[in-house]
Each structure stands twice: as structure tokens, then as C-alpha cells.
Design a protein around this motif. Structure first.
Motif, mmCIF file in Angstrom:
data_model
loop_
_atom_site.group_PDB
_atom_site.id
_atom_site.type_symbol
_atom_site.label_atom_id
_atom_site.label_comp_id
_atom_site.label_asym_id
_atom_site.label_seq_id
_atom_site.Cartn_x
_atom_site.Cartn_y
_atom_site.Cartn_z
ATOM 1 N N GLU A 80 0.823 -1.217 0.000
ATOM 2 C CA GLU A 80 0.000 0.000 0.000
ATOM 3 C C GLU A 80 0.856 1.265 0.000
ATOM 4 O OE1 GLU A 80 -2.514 2.199 3.364
ATOM 5 O OE2 GLU A 80 -3.195 0.151 2.972
ATOM 6 N N ALA A 81 1.867 1.310 0.848
ATOM 7 C CA ALA A 81 2.741 2.493 0.902
ATOM 8 C C ALA A 81 3.516 2.646 -0.396
ATOM 9 C CB ALA A 81 3.697 2.393 2.090
ATOM 10 N N LEU A 82 3.983 1.550 -0.957
ATOM 11 C CA LEU A 82 4.721 1.601 -2.217
ATOM 12 C C LEU A 82 3.837 2.132 -3.345
ATOM 13 C CD1 LEU A 82 7.242 1.061 -3.871
ATOM 14 C CD2 LEU A 82 6.535 -1.327 -4.036
ATOM 15 N N ILE A 83 2.620 1.666 -3.420
ATOM 16 C CA ILE A 83 1.686 2.152 -4.441
ATOM 17 C C ILE A 83 1.421 3.637 -4.237
ATOM 18 C CG2 ILE A 83 -0.708 2.005 -5.238
ATOM 19 C CD1 ILE A 83 -0.406 -1.091 -4.696
ATOM 20 N N ALA A 84 1.239 4.059 -2.987
ATOM 21 C CA ALA A 84 0.997 5.472 -2.693
ATOM 22 C C ALA A 84 2.179 6.357 -3.075
ATOM 23 C CB ALA A 84 0.656 5.648 -1.208
ATOM 24 N N ALA A 85 3.393 5.795 -3.031
ATOM 25 C CA ALA A 85 4.597 6.562 -3.368
ATOM 26 C C ALA A 85 4.855 6.615 -4.874
ATOM 27 C CB ALA A 85 5.812 5.964 -2.662
ATOM 28 N N GLY A 86 4.097 5.853 -5.639
ATOM 29 C CA GLY A 86 4.284 5.901 -7.087
ATOM 30 C C GLY A 86 4.276 4.555 -7.772
ATOM 31 N N GLY A 87 4.218 3.491 -7.012
ATOM 32 C CA GLY A 87 4.115 2.172 -7.604
ATOM 33 C C GLY A 87 5.438 1.474 -7.808
ATOM 34 N N GLY A 110 22.185 5.439 -5.503
ATOM 35 C CA GLY A 110 23.532 5.804 -5.937
ATOM 36 C C GLY A 110 23.754 7.296 -6.066
ATOM 37 N N ARG A 111 24.932 7.608 -6.598
ATOM 38 C CA ARG A 111 25.314 9.013 -6.740
ATOM 39 C C ARG A 111 24.300 9.764 -7.598
ATOM 40 N NH1 ARG A 111 30.632 9.202 -9.515
ATOM 41 N NH2 ARG A 111 29.687 7.456 -10.586
ATOM 42 N N ARG A 112 24.198 11.034 -7.335
ATOM 43 C CA ARG A 112 23.285 11.916 -8.058
ATOM 44 C C ARG A 112 21.830 11.466 -7.971
ATOM 45 N NH1 ARG A 112 27.818 11.716 -11.483
ATOM 46 N NH2 ARG A 112 26.778 10.302 -12.899
ATOM 47 N N ALA A 113 21.513 10.708 -6.940
ATOM 48 C CA ALA A 113 20.131 10.249 -6.766
ATOM 49 C C ALA A 113 19.234 11.437 -6.438
ATOM 50 C CB ALA A 113 20.057 9.214 -5.645
ATOM 51 N N ARG A 114 18.016 11.327 -6.905
ATOM 52 C CA ARG A 114 16.997 12.338 -6.598
ATOM 53 C C ARG A 114 15.693 11.631 -6.299
ATOM 54 N NH1 ARG A 114 13.460 13.229 -10.843
ATOM 55 N NH2 ARG A 114 14.048 12.189 -12.777
ATOM 56 N N LEU A 115 14.935 12.224 -5.410
ATOM 57 C CA LEU A 115 13.644 11.637 -5.066
ATOM 58 C C LEU A 115 12.649 11.867 -6.193
ATOM 59 C CD1 LEU A 115 13.133 12.564 -1.309
ATOM 60 C CD2 LEU A 115 13.511 10.287 -2.266
ATOM 61 N N LEU A 116 11.956 10.808 -6.569
ATOM 62 C CA LEU A 116 10.853 10.912 -7.513
ATOM 63 C C LEU A 116 9.556 11.106 -6.751
ATOM 64 C CD1 LEU A 116 11.781 8.030 -9.985
ATOM 65 C CD2 LEU A 116 12.299 10.472 -10.185
ATOM 66 N N ALA A 117 9.550 10.601 -5.521
ATOM 67 C CA ALA A 117 8.372 10.733 -4.661
ATOM 68 C C ALA A 117 8.828 10.789 -3.210
ATOM 69 C CB ALA A 117 7.428 9.551 -4.860
ATOM 70 N N THR A 118 8.359 11.799 -2.483
ATOM 71 C CA THR A 118 8.645 11.854 -1.053
ATOM 72 C C THR A 118 7.855 10.741 -0.367
ATOM 73 O OG1 THR A 118 6.881 13.461 -0.693
ATOM 74 C CG2 THR A 118 9.107 14.336 -1.034
ATOM 75 N N ARG A 119 8.112 10.574 0.906
ATOM 76 C CA ARG A 119 7.502 9.438 1.605
ATOM 77 C C ARG A 119 5.977 9.495 1.576
ATOM 78 N NH1 ARG A 119 8.457 10.857 7.979
ATOM 79 N NH2 ARG A 119 7.419 12.864 7.845
ATOM 80 N N ALA A 150 7.069 4.811 2.424
ATOM 81 C CA ALA A 150 7.777 4.439 1.212
ATOM 82 C C ALA A 150 8.112 5.696 0.435
ATOM 83 C CB ALA A 150 6.922 3.506 0.347
ATOM 84 N N ALA A 151 9.256 5.692 -0.224
ATOM 85 C CA ALA A 151 9.687 6.792 -1.096
ATOM 86 C C ALA A 151 10.446 6.177 -2.266
ATOM 87 C CB ALA A 151 10.577 7.760 -0.337
#
Length: 122
Positions: free
Chosen positions: A19-26, A95-104, A114-115
Motif C-alpha cells: 500500500e505504501a509503495l503504491i501510494a509513493a508511485g508504484g 547511488g550518486r546523483r540520486a533524486r527523489l521521484l516521490a517523497t515518503r 515508502a519513497a
């Protein structure tokens, strides 16, 4: 490399993780799931990783402490030295230069966050 970071209570269920994973973007395109090392062998997380056919990236707590997160939980900051285990685990494992696609995102029963982050995998 796209990674889902998960922060959760040991009592969290597979359904709450999903559920949390789906809420964060799947789960589409995920290369791994990540969490703090001491929870990497939790039965529900192992089941989720098998279901998604991805490895689990175990991130040591001291490495999480160095991660800057967009969201902040006072309790998590005091315990882990970062604002969000889910965000920190996703960023570190991506890894390096990682960026969030979805906050928690939080499961309805509030046992899982989940993020999702994307990085170069190195």
C-alpha cells in the motif's frame, strides 16, 4: 536505477508495504527495494521483494544518518539521524546523483513509509 526506500515497524504486513509503495508511485521500473540493515531480513519485506522480483538493498543505519531528506520526522531524526528512513534508504541505494521521484507516503495503518528515488546505481 530506480529504488523504493521503505521505513517500517517490524509488525508491518506485506499488504501495508504494498500500500505504501503504491501510494509513493508504484513498483513499475523498480530495480530494488531498500531499508535500514536491521530490518532487511523481515519476512514481509522478503515477500515483497520476491513478489516484485527485485533485490533488497540493506543500508547501514550510520549511512542513513548522512542522508538529507525532504520530509522530517522528529522521532526518526532522533533515532536514525535523518528525517525519513524511506527517503534516505531510497537515495543511498539509488547511488550518486540520486533524486527523489516521490517523497515518503504512509500506509493507512501508519506502519510503513515508502519513497522512490532514481540515481546512477553506483
Amino acid at each position: 536505477m530506480k529504488v523504493a526506500g521503505l521505513g517500517f515497524r517490524r509488525t508491518a504486513t506485506l499488504a501495508s508495504l504494498r500500500e505504501a509503495l503504491i501510494a509513493a508511485g508504484g513498483c513499475e521500473g523498480l530495480a530494488a527495494v531498500a531499508t535500514v540493515s536491521d530490518k532487511a531480513e523481515t519476512a514481509a519485506l522478503i515477500s515483497l521483494a520476491r513478489e516484485l522480483n527485485v533485490p533488497i538493498k540493506a543500508v547501514p543505519a550510520n549511512v542513513l544518518a548522512g542522508a538529507t531528506t525532504l520530509t522530517q520526522s522528529k522521532l526518526i531524526r532522533e533515532k536514525f539521524g535523518t528525517g525519513s528512513v524511506a527517503e534516505a534508504a531510497a537515495l543511498v541505494a539509488a547511488g550518486r546523483r540520486a533524486r527523489l521521484l516521490a517523497t515518503r507516503a504512509v500506509s493507512q495503518d501508519r506502519t510503513v513509509t515508502a519513497a522512490i528515488a532514481e540515481g546512477d546505481g553506483e
